[in-house]
Design an enzyme around this catalytic site. Structure first.
Site, mmCIF file in Angstrom:
data_model
loop_
_atom_site.group_PDB
_atom_site.id
_atom_site.type_symbol
_atom_site.label_atom_id
_atom_site.label_comp_id
_atom_site.label_asym_id
_atom_site.label_seq_id
_atom_site.Cartn_x
_atom_site.Cartn_y
_atom_site.Cartn_z
ATOM 1 C CD GLU A 251 -5.156 -1.482 -11.829
ATOM 2 O OE1 GLU A 251 -5.096 -1.454 -10.586
ATOM 3 O OE2 GLU A 251 -4.299 -0.946 -12.554
ATOM 4 C CB CYS B 278 1.119 2.296 -11.008
ATOM 5 S SG CYS B 278 2.688 1.790 -11.718
ATOM 6 C CG HIS C 28 -1.124 -2.056 -11.161
ATOM 7 N ND1 HIS C 28 -1.625 -1.060 -11.970
ATOM 8 C CD2 HIS C 28 0.217 -1.940 -11.202
ATOM 9 C CE1 HIS C 28 -0.613 -0.372 -12.484
ATOM 10 N NE2 HIS C 28 0.511 -0.880 -12.039
#
Lengths: 227, 80
Positions: free
Chosen positions: A203, A85, A201
């Site tokens: 994560e 990002c 993302h």
């Protein structure tokens, strides 16, 4: 495996990344942007967020911060560097990966789950991932990937496109492109494929109960590939 | 010495903000506008007193930070 996550003023996914890396076996260190030396690392991550308030252009200020000199040297000597990002925006501003990220086509901040198709598996990030399509989360205002025609030819010729926005079956169409990116590009590599920048993302997808599990696939696979 | 810089998007780069401004102007009755392109304007006050040297430095600033040359052009306005 050792990893480092760089924290810039305005980073806000640095701790999420720390949690994800540790969950899958990395010994992670947080590194402050004003430091000059990078700890010994097998992987360096530039996390998401809004470094320097997105002033001037997203990622432009962070790309000039002190620690980035070491990160750029690390990348140029073959080190694994991943930007997620805002981290991707920082990478394009350093020139480590080609192109730029423009304002989303329809001018809105997009925050939703998307599917991405893995375009190239001849690299340490996606080699042996058991799925062709992954569900990740995106949250950005400037994720509209753009590059010149010459650059596009070069990154296509070198298979530098990492992932593309698609539907859940891996179909790549305009309607599944959330932000107007050229060729539905969600992530790209440098020429040598040790540097990866991507808008989604992983994560945020490491817990089945909270969100999803495709980030777990990604991180488990990544640490295996680095061993 | 004060030097001004104007940064504009290159011709082929999509400018969604410019487009929305154009549409809004249309809606307000300014219906003879062909196109709107949004850019950035900087005023840099430098200690340098030599005109040419100052311009050279500002040019370097443009290339290294102020503009992203993949998508933007810069124009340095002569100090008066």
């Amino acid at each position: 495996m050792k990893s480092s996550v760089i924290t810039f003023p305005g980073s806000n996914c640095d701790r999420d990344m720390d949690v994800a890396l540790k969950k899958f076996g990395f010994k992670n260190k947080m590194v402050w942007h004003a430091d000059t030396e990078l700890p010994k690392s097998d992987l360096v991550v530039l996390p998401g967020g809004f470094s320097y308030g997105d002033y001037l252009r997203c990622g432009s200020m962070a790309s000039k911060s002190k620690i980035m000199k070491s990160v750029i040297n690390f990348a140029n000597s073959g080190g694994m560097v991943m930007g997620i990002c805002n981290g991707f925006q920082i990478l394009v501003e350093t020139g480590l990966v080609p192109g730029v990220l423009l304002r989303n086509k329809y001018l809105e901040f997009i925050c939703k789950n998307v599917f991405v198709k893995i375009n190239d598996k001849q690299n340490k990030y996606f080699k042996n991932v058991s799925s062709e399509v992954l569900e990740f989360h995106i949250a950005h205002n400037e994720g509209n990937y753009f590059c010149t025609d010459n650059q596009l030819k070069e990154i296509e010729d070198n298979n530098q496109i990492a992932i593309k926005y698609c539907d859940e079956n891996g179909k790549i169409e305009d309607e599944f492109n959330p932000n107007g990116s050229i060729k539905n590009i969600a992530g790209i590599f440098n020429r040598e494929k040790n540097v990866l920048g991507m808008m989604p993302h992983p994560e945020r997808m490491i817990d089945k109960c909270l969100s999803g599990d495709d980030g777990s696939l990604f991180f488990k696979n990544l640490i295996n590939n680095l061993k | 010495m004060k030097i001004s810089v104007i940064i504009t998007l290159k011709k082929d780069v999509l400018d969604p903000q410019g487009k929305v401004i154009h549409q809004t102007l249309d809606g307000m009755g300014f219906d003879d506008v062909n196109e709107v392109r949004q850019g950035k304007y900087f005023e840099i006050d430098t200690k340098e007193t030599d005109n040419d040297k100052a311009k050279t430095k500002v040019e370097e600033m443009c290339k290294k930070l102020l503009a992203n040359l993949v998508i933007e052009n810069y124009k340095i306005i002569d100090p008066k």
